[in-house]
Design a protein around this motif. Structure first.
Motif, mmCIF file in Angstrom:
data_model
loop_
_atom_site.group_PDB
_atom_site.id
_atom_site.type_symbol
_atom_site.label_atom_id
_atom_site.label_comp_id
_atom_site.label_asym_id
_atom_site.label_seq_id
_atom_site.Cartn_x
_atom_site.Cartn_y
_atom_site.Cartn_z
ATOM 1 N N GLU A 84 0.816 -1.210 0.000
ATOM 2 C CA GLU A 84 0.000 0.000 0.000
ATOM 3 C C GLU A 84 0.855 1.269 0.000
ATOM 4 O O GLU A 84 0.368 2.353 -0.325
ATOM 5 N N THR A 87 0.953 3.104 -3.411
ATOM 6 C CA THR A 87 -0.247 3.688 -4.007
ATOM 7 C C THR A 87 -0.024 5.176 -4.239
ATOM 8 O O THR A 87 0.412 5.901 -3.341
ATOM 9 N N PHE A 306 -1.868 1.556 -8.237
ATOM 10 C CA PHE A 306 -1.516 0.660 -7.148
ATOM 11 C C PHE A 306 -0.157 0.004 -7.386
ATOM 12 O O PHE A 306 0.482 0.206 -8.425
#
Length: 602
Positions: A84, A87, A306
């Motif tokens: 993450e 991102t 992403f």
């Protein structure tokens, strides 16, 4: 307010609606014994750096990523990557245009549209899609409620058979199922039960949200690597359809027909209509002149990229310390990626392997690193499994043939495929090949498709086992005779037998010591008459050299091994295996003076 969400998949035009809670799900808690390598960055967008090149970058849109220190009390071998952290969100502008005019406008505005790798500049808008034949059945809602109601009544009569003059009868089951799949926002006004049919049940919803412990905590599918959000004004006129269609509905309040999004270049992300290029303003002006209500409108979007979007070198550049060379090349053996990392990369080898595995699935399933140089007679490598499954047994396809290998017990080098192909081209259908160091048979089995007969030998019993399997796998076991003995003993045994006259090619692909095995040819034909008609074989021997003149150095070693000065050798440099270290191939016909020499102590 975020009104529309959809995903773009590679090589696929359709886009899929996804609730906002799927976009940035909460990660499941990880065991504390696993340190996580993540990247810290600001959540506030920053002004793009004019020095940065065009296109998406981990250094654009958000604060440039910086590796944070790892936990000092945990082994780095068990570290994970926080995906993450990669991102990134970019603000862009788009033109919402009618679906029928999309491709014409795309060609007209091509120079002003987004041109990012793996990102389509045309997007679908969820909530306004409807099939043409359904539109005809439900009539045009823009013409008034009375006409709309008449169309619905006529449709009811066709479905339930109440009238014979309204067209061909329709199957109610098939029609309801088709209408539910189209998700036409206005189509449920008179068929309220269809709204419930279109909603996912609780079990599917929990699976999509990751509530069942699966991978739903990430995105819905592994192939989805970006999400585009259309930001609309909350004061838009129209009836709120969420109460009818459910909270998951993210479409526009008022349906105006099927539309598409033309994503504009990143330079126009924060500009108004007056600041756009003349070509775009001309298109919007023409649309305004045709109708009192403009059909083409400028909308603001958020493009979220992403971890799956970024290339391997971009991820590694962000993970590794600044100034460190990013490893980008590796050898592929079947499903195994074979690395040869430098010492400076070893502390980060698990992270490098994880990125390589993620970016090359499903082709790559295992990532290994060579620990030490080849130092044993079996030519096997000491390998450390860094990521993926621990099976080192794989299948390789080369020259249309299949080879099964186990890198833990046998030797294989895919980088020599071109050299093997070159060598095979020198063989003819009348040749008989003697492969002294055959391994699992990349040369021996490939040659068996061309030549008359092949004699293959290797000292490693595991290699001989796989050699026999590969001969049967390619249905060439009748043309290949397999031996398991020392190289010198094999050479002397073959030329002492009645097969000596037929052998025309000898391959010695053992670069570490092959030149030293040439002494086995000294006097191998001394028991035969010199007057006897005999065709001496062509020998292809491989070797390494670190000398300033590698050709002369290797030629000199061949002369010493044969104890013969007059050896006419055709030398070829195969490849540079390391800085200053060449792999060479020397081809020459066995000198008659060597083959018929008297036995001496060498």
């Amino acid at each position: 307010m975020v009104a529309n969400l959809f995903l773009i998949r590679p090589h696929s035009l359709p886009l899929f609606t996804l609730p906002s809670k799927f976009l940035f799900p909460k990660l499941p808690s990880l065991p504390k014994r696993f340190p996580i390598l993540s990247l810290s960055f600001s959540t506030h967008p920053q002004i793009p750096d004019p020095d940065l090149s065009y296109g998406p970058s981990l250094h654009k849109g958000t604060k440039p990523p910086l590796p944070i220190p790892l936990s000092t009390d945990q082994p780095i071998e068990e570290a994970l990557i926080d995906e993450e952290s990669f991102t990134r969100v970019f603000n862009i502008a788009a033109l919402r245009v009618p679906e029928k005019d999309c491709f014409a406008l795309e060609s007209r505005l091509r120079g002003h549209l987004l041109n990012w790798p793996r990102v389509r500049n045309i997007g679908r808008v969820p909530g306004d899609e409807v099939e043409g034949e359904i539109t005809v059945l439900l009539a045009n809602y823009q013409n008034g409620e009375e006409e709309n109601q008449n169309g619905v009544v006529s449709l009811n009569r066709r479905v339930y058979g109440k009238s014979d003059g309204d067209g061909e009868p329709l199957s109610p089951v098939l029609y309801r199922e088709k209408l539910a799949k189209t998700f036409d926002s206005r189509g449920y006004v008179n068929f309220r039960n269809l709204a419930k049919m279109s909603r996912p049940n609780q079990k599917k919803r929990r699976a999509a949200e990751g509530g069942d412990g699966g991978e739903g905590g990430r995105r819905n599918r592994k192939s989805e690597f970006l999400v585009l959000e259309v930001v609309e004004d909350e004061d838009e006129e129209g009836e709120d359809l969420k109460g009818l269609l459910g909270d998951a509905f993210q479409g526009r309040k008022k349906w105006r027909g099927s539309t598409r999004l033309l994503l504009l270049d990143e330079r126009y992300g924060d500009r108004g209509v007056e600041e756009l290029p003349q070509a775009i303003q001309a298109v919007m002006k023409e649309d305004t002149g045709k109708s009192m209500r403009p059909i083409i409108e400028l909308v603001r979007c958020k493009l979220t990229l992403f971890y799956d979007y970024w290339q391997m070198n971009e991820i590694l550049e962000a993970l590794l310390p600044e100034g460190m060379i990013v490893p980008s090349a590796f050898e592929t053996v079947g499903h195994i990626a074979h690395l040869n990392l430098r010492d400076e990369h070893l502390p980060y080898r698990k992270f490098i392997a994880k990125v390589i595995l993620d970016k090359n699935k499903p082709k790559i399933q295992t990532v290994v690193n060579k620990i030490d140089a080849i130092q044993n007679d079996y030519r096997t490598m000491q390998l450390e499994v860094l990521a993926g499954n621990h099976s080192l047994v794989t299948k390789v396809v080369e020259n249309g043939l299949r080879f099964q290998v186990d890198l833990a017990t046998v030797y294989w080098n895919s980088r020599l495929a071109t050299e093997r192909q070159r060598l095979l081209k020198s063989f003819t259908r009348n040749d008989v090949v003697c492969d002294v160091f055959s391994g699992v048979g990349p040369i021996a089995i490939s040659a068996a498709k061309i030549v008359k007969r092949v004699y293959a030998n290797d000292l490693n019993p595991h290699a001989v086992e796989y050699l026999q399997k590969n001969c049967g796998l390619n249905k060439l076991d009748k043309k290949v005779k397999v031996f398991n003995m020392d190289g010198r003993r094999f050479i002397r045994a073959m030329f002492a037998s009645d097969k000596a006259k037929s052998i025309t090619q000898v391959v010695m692909n053992f670069p570490k010591d092959a030149a030293e095995y040439l002494d086995a040819f000294w006097g191998i034909l001394r028991d035969r008459s010199k007057d006897e008609e005999f065709s001496l074989p062509m020998i292809h021997v491989y070797g390494f050299s670190k000398a300033e003149d590698p050709d002369f150095d290797f030629h000199q070693r061949i002369r010493i091994a044969l104890a013969e000065v007059a050896v006419d050798v055709e030398m070829r440099r195969v490849r540079l295996v390391a800085p200053g270290k060449w792999m060479l191939c020397a081809s020459f016909i066995l000198p008659k003076s060597v083959a018929f020499a008297n036995p001496v102590d060498i």
